[in-house]
Enzyme design. Structure first.
Site, mmCIF file in Angstrom:
data_model
loop_
_atom_site.group_PDB
_atom_site.id
_atom_site.type_symbol
_atom_site.label_atom_id
_atom_site.label_comp_id
_atom_site.label_asym_id
_atom_site.label_seq_id
_atom_site.Cartn_x
_atom_site.Cartn_y
_atom_site.Cartn_z
ATOM 1 C CG ASP A 1 -11.945 2.037 3.866
ATOM 2 O OD1 ASP A 1 -11.299 2.374 4.869
ATOM 3 O OD2 ASP A 1 -11.422 1.821 2.757
ATOM 4 C CG LEU A 2 -11.559 8.639 3.244
ATOM 5 C CD1 LEU A 2 -12.793 9.297 2.653
ATOM 6 C CD2 LEU A 2 -10.899 9.598 4.244
ATOM 7 C CG ASP A 3 -7.416 6.523 2.349
ATOM 8 O OD1 ASP A 3 -8.016 7.574 2.113
ATOM 9 O OD2 ASP A 3 -6.429 6.446 3.091
ATOM 10 C CB THR B 1 -5.886 8.647 -0.593
ATOM 11 O OG1 THR B 1 -6.525 7.575 0.054
ATOM 12 C CG2 THR B 1 -6.695 9.905 -0.450
ATOM 13 C CE LYS C 1 -4.700 -0.150 -3.011
ATOM 14 N NZ LYS C 1 -5.297 -0.632 -4.249
ATOM 15 C CB SER D 1 -11.200 6.156 7.444
ATOM 16 O OG SER D 1 -9.880 6.361 6.993
ATOM 17 C CB ALA D 2 -6.990 2.799 8.998
ATOM 18 C CE LYS E 1 -10.926 0.322 8.646
ATOM 19 N NZ LYS E 1 -11.111 0.995 7.347
ATOM 20 C CD GLU F 1 -12.426 -1.564 4.672
ATOM 21 O OE1 GLU F 1 -11.654 -1.646 3.694
ATOM 22 O OE2 GLU F 1 -12.151 -0.902 5.675
ATOM 23 C CG ASP F 2 -10.110 -0.132 -0.330
ATOM 24 O OD1 ASP F 2 -10.300 0.103 0.888
ATOM 25 O OD2 ASP F 2 -9.052 0.155 -0.901
HETATM 26 P P1 B16 Z 1 -2.833 7.879 7.405
HETATM 27 P P2 B16 Z 1 -8.739 3.632 5.012
HETATM 28 C C1 B16 Z 1 -6.086 3.800 5.318
HETATM 29 O O1 B16 Z 1 -7.316 4.403 5.086
HETATM 30 C C2 B16 Z 1 -5.315 3.557 4.025
HETATM 31 O O2 B16 Z 1 -5.987 2.591 3.225
HETATM 32 C C3 B16 Z 1 -3.944 3.039 4.350
HETATM 33 O O3 B16 Z 1 -3.202 2.832 3.154
HETATM 34 C C4 B16 Z 1 -3.224 4.056 5.257
HETATM 35 O O4 B16 Z 1 -1.945 3.573 5.629
HETATM 36 C C5 B16 Z 1 -4.084 4.294 6.512
HETATM 37 O O5 B16 Z 1 -5.369 4.737 6.113
HETATM 38 C C6 B16 Z 1 -3.472 5.318 7.438
HETATM 39 O O6 B16 Z 1 -3.501 6.558 6.800
HETATM 40 O O7 B16 Z 1 -1.360 7.772 7.198
HETATM 41 O O8 B16 Z 1 -3.496 8.976 6.594
HETATM 42 O O9 B16 Z 1 -3.201 7.951 8.872
HETATM 43 O O10 B16 Z 1 -8.644 2.766 3.790
HETATM 44 O O11 B16 Z 1 -8.911 2.866 6.298
HETATM 45 O O12 B16 Z 1 -9.710 4.772 4.837
HETATM 46 MG MG MG Z 2 -9.527 1.529 2.267
#
Ligand code: B16
Ligand code: MG
Length: 218
Positions: free
Chosen positions: A9-11, A17, A45, A114-115, A145, A169-170
């Site tokens: 996962d990224l964030d 972030t 998250k 990552s989402a 997810k 994953e976090d």
């Molecule tokens: P964006 P991950 C997710 O990233 C974030 O945890 C989540 O808070 C955010 O709403 C989502 O990405 C969408 O992000 O607005 O940049 O498309 O944790 O799956 O890496």
């Molecule tokens: Mg995350």
């Protein structure tokens, strides 16, 4: 278990972030006339941008139609990008890059799952795009997810069976997605939130393939 690939996962795993998402969403909430707290932010998250907005509107007790939601989601992303575009490699979470480099050296495949639709921009700012064999982000999937699509797509593109993949994953939604994909999952962070993960670590500082193998055997 024979580990052939690690999916990250990224964030919250490679970079924090969440603080920038928080500031950007708080601005939207203030414009709408209510306070959005860090505790509220926990609920966003790992959740997609539009779903995040819907949760925020539920918190504020506000109902909007789809075009109005699109405008707000867009405005939030513009706010958020102001911070993202100033990120530097110094923001990579401690130990993450070293662990990625160790995996690369050892021949274990690496994917991003990552989402975020901003994942490519973030990886470029951190100068680590080249470390990933496959990148699956929010622009490449239909289902967010906790649906397993992101992770299954990562495994498929890597040509590795889900049973040989470990997800890092976090967020609760991400752990559910990993389990639904038939993958083992290492939760990064707090055991109260991540109790469904197979194993939990605080972060990648002093982490290594040897430690991962020890976890998997435990
Ligand atoms: P964006 P991950 C997710 O990233 C974030 O945890 C989540 O808070 C955010 O709403 C989502 O990405 C969408 O992000 O607005 O940049 O498309 O944790 O799956 O890496
Ligand atoms: Mg995350």
């Amino acid at each position: 278990m024979d580990i052939k690939a690690c999916i990250f996962d990224l964030d919250g795993v490679i970079v924090d972030t969440a603080k920038y998402h928080f500031i950007a969403w708080r601005e939207i909430a203030r414009d709408l006339g209510f306070e959005f707290t860090e505790e509220h932010n926990e609920k966003l998250k790992g959740v997609s941008r539009m779903r995040s907005l819907e949760i925020l509107l539920e918190i504020g007790g506000i109902i909007l139609d789809d075009p109005a939601k699109e405008i707000l989601a867009d405005r939030k992303n513009k706010n958020y990008l102001k911070y993202v575009l100033q990120m530097t490699p110094a923001e990579i979470l401690p130990g993450s890059k070293e662990f990625l480099l160790e995996l690369k050296k050892s021949g274990i495949k690496i994917a991003l799952g990552s989402a975020s639709k901003n994942a490519m921009t973030i990886l470029d700012r951190l100068k680590i795009t080249h470390l990933f064999d496959v990148i699956v982000d929010g622009t490449k999937v239909f289902k967010a997810k906790p649906d397993p699509e992101i992770f299954l797509k990562g495994a498929e593109e890597l040509n590795v069976s889900p049973a040989n993949c470990i997800v890092f994953e976090d967020a609760e939604a991400g752990i559910e997605a990993a389990i639904a994909a038939g993958m083992k999952c290492v939760g990064i962070g707090n055991s109260e939130v991540l109790w469904r993960a197979n194993w939990i670590i605080r972060g990648f500082q002093n982490f290594s393939i040897t430690k991962l193998n020890d976890l998997v055997k435990s």
